[in-house]
Design a protein around this motif. Sequence first.
Motif, PDB file in Angstrom:
ATOM      1  N   ASP A  83       0.711  -1.193   0.140  1.00 31.78           N
ATOM      2  CA  ASP A  83       0.019   0.202  -0.131  1.00 31.78           C
ATOM      3  C   ASP A  83       1.077   1.354   0.053  1.00 31.78           C
ATOM      4  O   ASP A  83       1.953   1.206  -0.208  1.00 31.78           O
ATOM      5  CB  ASP A  83      -0.912   0.058   1.324  1.00 31.78           C
ATOM      6  N   GLY A  84       0.206   2.411   0.155  1.00 32.42           N
ATOM      7  CA  GLY A  84       1.013   3.717  -0.001  1.00 32.42           C
ATOM      8  C   GLY A  84       1.366   4.141  -1.391  1.00 32.42           C
ATOM      9  O   GLY A  84       2.518   4.389  -1.592  1.00 32.42           O
ATOM     10  N   ILE A  85       0.457   4.028  -2.356  1.00 28.68           N
ATOM     11  CA  ILE A  85       0.484   4.259  -3.713  1.00 28.68           C
ATOM     12  C   ILE A  85       1.442   5.742  -4.061  1.00 28.68           C
ATOM     13  O   ILE A  85       2.280   5.715  -4.693  1.00 28.68           O
ATOM     14  CB  ILE A  85      -0.809   4.075  -4.443  1.00 28.68           C
ATOM     15  N   GLU A  86       0.906   6.672  -3.222  1.00 29.02           N
ATOM     16  CA  GLU A  86       1.541   7.925  -3.339  1.00 29.02           C
ATOM     17  C   GLU A  86       3.032   8.065  -3.188  1.00 29.02           C
ATOM     18  O   GLU A  86       3.684   8.397  -3.955  1.00 29.02           O
ATOM     19  CB  GLU A  86       0.814   9.203  -2.655  1.00 29.02           C
ATOM     20  N   ILE A  87       3.308   7.235  -1.929  1.00 28.59           N
ATOM     21  CA  ILE A  87       4.653   7.195  -1.555  1.00 28.59           C
ATOM     22  C   ILE A  87       5.581   6.592  -2.543  1.00 28.59           C
ATOM     23  O   ILE A  87       6.681   6.817  -2.849  1.00 28.59           O
ATOM     24  CB  ILE A  87       4.822   6.812  -0.105  1.00 28.59           C
ATOM     25  N   LEU A  88       5.115   5.452  -2.992  1.00 27.20           N
ATOM     26  CA  LEU A  88       5.760   4.634  -4.086  1.00 27.20           C
ATOM     27  C   LEU A  88       5.991   5.334  -5.132  1.00 27.20           C
ATOM     28  O   LEU A  88       7.356   5.405  -5.576  1.00 27.20           O
ATOM     29  CB  LEU A  88       4.938   3.178  -4.444  1.00 27.20           C
ATOM     30  N   GLY A  89       5.094   6.040  -5.703  1.00 25.41           N
ATOM     31  CA  GLY A  89       5.429   6.647  -6.767  1.00 25.41           C
ATOM     32  C   GLY A  89       6.311   7.609  -6.767  1.00 25.41           C
ATOM     33  O   GLY A  89       7.170   7.763  -7.539  1.00 25.41           O
ATOM     34  N   SER A  90       6.554   8.455  -5.559  1.00 28.51           N
ATOM     35  CA  SER A  90       7.357   9.550  -5.392  1.00 28.51           C
ATOM     36  C   SER A  90       8.731   9.114  -5.073  1.00 28.51           C
ATOM     37  O   SER A  90       9.682   9.759  -5.534  1.00 28.51           O
ATOM     38  CB  SER A  90       6.818  10.307  -4.300  1.00 28.51           C
ATOM     39  N   CYS A  91       8.780   7.729  -4.807  1.00 28.45           N
ATOM     40  CA  CYS A  91      10.007   7.351  -4.739  1.00 28.45           C
ATOM     41  C   CYS A  91      10.726   6.292  -5.730  1.00 28.45           C
ATOM     42  O   CYS A  91      11.860   5.674  -5.704  1.00 28.45           O
ATOM     43  CB  CYS A  91      10.150   6.139  -3.329  1.00 28.45           C
ATOM     44  N   GLY A  92       9.922   6.346  -6.803  1.00 28.10           N
ATOM     45  CA  GLY A  92      10.463   5.595  -7.976  1.00 28.10           C
ATOM     46  C   GLY A  92      10.206   4.241  -7.969  1.00 28.10           C
ATOM     47  O   GLY A  92      10.908   3.356  -8.839  1.00 28.10           O
ATOM     48  N   PHE A  93       9.488   3.544  -7.279  1.00 24.47           N
ATOM     49  CA  PHE A  93       9.007   2.234  -7.117  1.00 24.47           C
ATOM     50  C   PHE A  93       8.433   1.932  -8.366  1.00 24.47           C
ATOM     51  O   PHE A  93       7.445   2.626  -8.843  1.00 24.47           O
ATOM     52  CB  PHE A  93       8.124   1.874  -5.911  1.00 24.47           C
ATOM     53  N   GLU A  94       8.884   0.931  -9.272  1.00 28.60           N
ATOM     54  CA  GLU A  94       8.202   0.437 -10.564  1.00 28.60           C
ATOM     55  C   GLU A  94       7.733  -0.847 -10.356  1.00 28.60           C
ATOM     56  O   GLU A  94       6.863  -1.065 -11.085  1.00 28.60           O
ATOM     57  CB  GLU A  94       9.202   0.465 -11.641  1.00 28.60           C
ATOM     58  N   ASN A  95       8.160  -1.790  -9.580  1.00 25.45           N
ATOM     59  CA  ASN A  95       7.688  -3.082  -9.489  1.00 25.45           C
ATOM     60  C   ASN A  95       6.894  -3.307  -8.173  1.00 25.45           C
ATOM     61  O   ASN A  95       7.317  -3.745  -7.277  1.00 25.45           O
ATOM     62  CB  ASN A  95       8.654  -4.293  -9.781  1.00 25.45           C
ATOM     63  N   TRP A  96       5.529  -3.130  -8.278  1.00 22.65           N
ATOM     64  CA  TRP A  96       4.894  -3.161  -7.029  1.00 22.65           C
ATOM     65  C   TRP A  96       3.439  -3.728  -7.450  1.00 22.65           C
ATOM     66  O   TRP A  96       3.076  -3.815  -8.475  1.00 22.65           O
ATOM     67  CB  TRP A  96       4.602  -1.963  -6.427  1.00 22.65           C
ATOM     68  N   SER A  97       2.780  -4.270  -6.384  1.00 24.13           N
ATOM     69  CA  SER A  97       1.464  -4.946  -6.773  1.00 24.13           C
ATOM     70  C   SER A  97       0.426  -4.651  -5.615  1.00 24.13           C
ATOM     71  O   SER A  97       0.909  -3.924  -4.447  1.00 24.13           O
ATOM     72  CB  SER A  97       1.640  -6.526  -6.526  1.00 24.13           C
ATOM     73  N   VAL A  98      -0.600  -4.834  -5.785  1.00 21.85           N
ATOM     74  CA  VAL A  98      -1.941  -4.542  -4.790  1.00 21.85           C
ATOM     75  C   VAL A  98      -2.665  -5.949  -4.595  1.00 21.85           C
ATOM     76  O   VAL A  98      -2.673  -6.641  -5.149  1.00 21.85           O
ATOM     77  CB  VAL A  98      -2.752  -3.530  -5.444  1.00 21.85           C
ATOM     78  N   ASP A  99      -2.828  -6.191  -3.417  1.00 25.62           N
ATOM     79  CA  ASP A  99      -3.603  -7.332  -2.711  1.00 25.62           C
ATOM     80  C   ASP A  99      -4.777  -6.704  -2.403  1.00 25.62           C
ATOM     81  O   ASP A  99      -5.185  -5.910  -1.505  1.00 25.62           O
ATOM     82  CB  ASP A  99      -3.025  -8.140  -1.724  1.00 25.62           C
ATOM     83  N   LEU A 100      -6.298  -7.084  -3.162  1.00 26.50           N
ATOM     84  CA  LEU A 100      -7.502  -6.985  -2.510  1.00 26.50           C
ATOM     85  C   LEU A 100      -8.179  -7.935  -1.978  1.00 26.50           C
ATOM     86  O   LEU A 100      -7.891  -8.981  -2.064  1.00 26.50           O
ATOM     87  CB  LEU A 100      -8.179  -6.431  -3.612  1.00 26.50           C
ATOM     88  N   ILE A 101      -9.104  -7.738  -0.937  1.00 26.49           N
ATOM     89  CA  ILE A 101      -9.714  -8.712  -0.271  1.00 26.49           C
ATOM     90  C   ILE A 101     -11.298  -8.314  -0.387  1.00 26.49           C
ATOM     91  O   ILE A 101     -11.642  -7.360   0.022  1.00 26.49           O
ATOM     92  CB  ILE A 101      -9.566  -8.706   1.275  1.00 26.49           C
ATOM     93  N   SER A 102     -12.043  -9.004  -0.873  1.00 25.75           N
ATOM     94  CA  SER A 102     -13.553  -8.946  -1.097  1.00 25.75           C
ATOM     95  C   SER A 102     -14.292  -9.646  -0.091  1.00 25.75           C
ATOM     96  O   SER A 102     -13.561 -10.524   0.663  1.00 25.75           O
ATOM     97  CB  SER A 102     -14.049  -9.765  -2.387  1.00 25.75           C
ATOM     98  N   SER A 103     -15.636  -9.199   0.202  1.00 25.63           N
ATOM     99  CA  SER A 103     -16.553 -10.075   1.224  1.00 25.63           C
ATOM    100  C   SER A 103     -16.174  -9.598   2.611  1.00 25.63           C
ATOM    101  O   SER A 103     -16.318 -10.582   3.468  1.00 25.63           O
ATOM    102  CB  SER A 103     -16.277 -11.637   0.890  1.00 25.63           C
ATOM    103  N   LEU A 104     -15.415  -8.583   2.676  1.00 25.20           N
ATOM    104  CA  LEU A 104     -15.243  -8.063   4.120  1.00 25.20           C
ATOM    105  C   LEU A 104     -16.521  -7.592   4.858  1.00 25.20           C
ATOM    106  O   LEU A 104     -17.488  -7.324   4.113  1.00 25.20           O
ATOM    107  CB  LEU A 104     -14.438  -6.961   4.218  1.00 25.20           C
TER     108      LEU A 104
END
Length: 86
Positions: free
Chosen positions: A26-47
């Motif tokens: 998580d922390g999409i804005e921080i990752l973008g500002s630090c040059g992270f290129e290879n990142w993923s997102v995990d989503l959880i449904s049915s919460l």
Amino acid sequence: MEMDPGTFDDRKVEDLVGLGVNRVDDGIEILGSCGFENWSVDLISSLPHQTPQMWEESLRLPIEARPRHVSVYDLRVEQGTEFGVL
């Protein structure tokens, strides 16, 4: 390495990138500002209490952010666990 929202800042991410870390959650804005290129997102449904509108927002954010990979997991509540008692 996985990181939860609110547990890191720019400095920590820059230090981790310098060490070769290339996976966070998580922390999409921080990752973008630090040059992270290879990142993923995990989503959880049915919460619990998750509305269709909340799920739509959960899907919209990664689409706009364009991570390299998105995983979707359906919450499974197991009997005998603390979550299963709720």
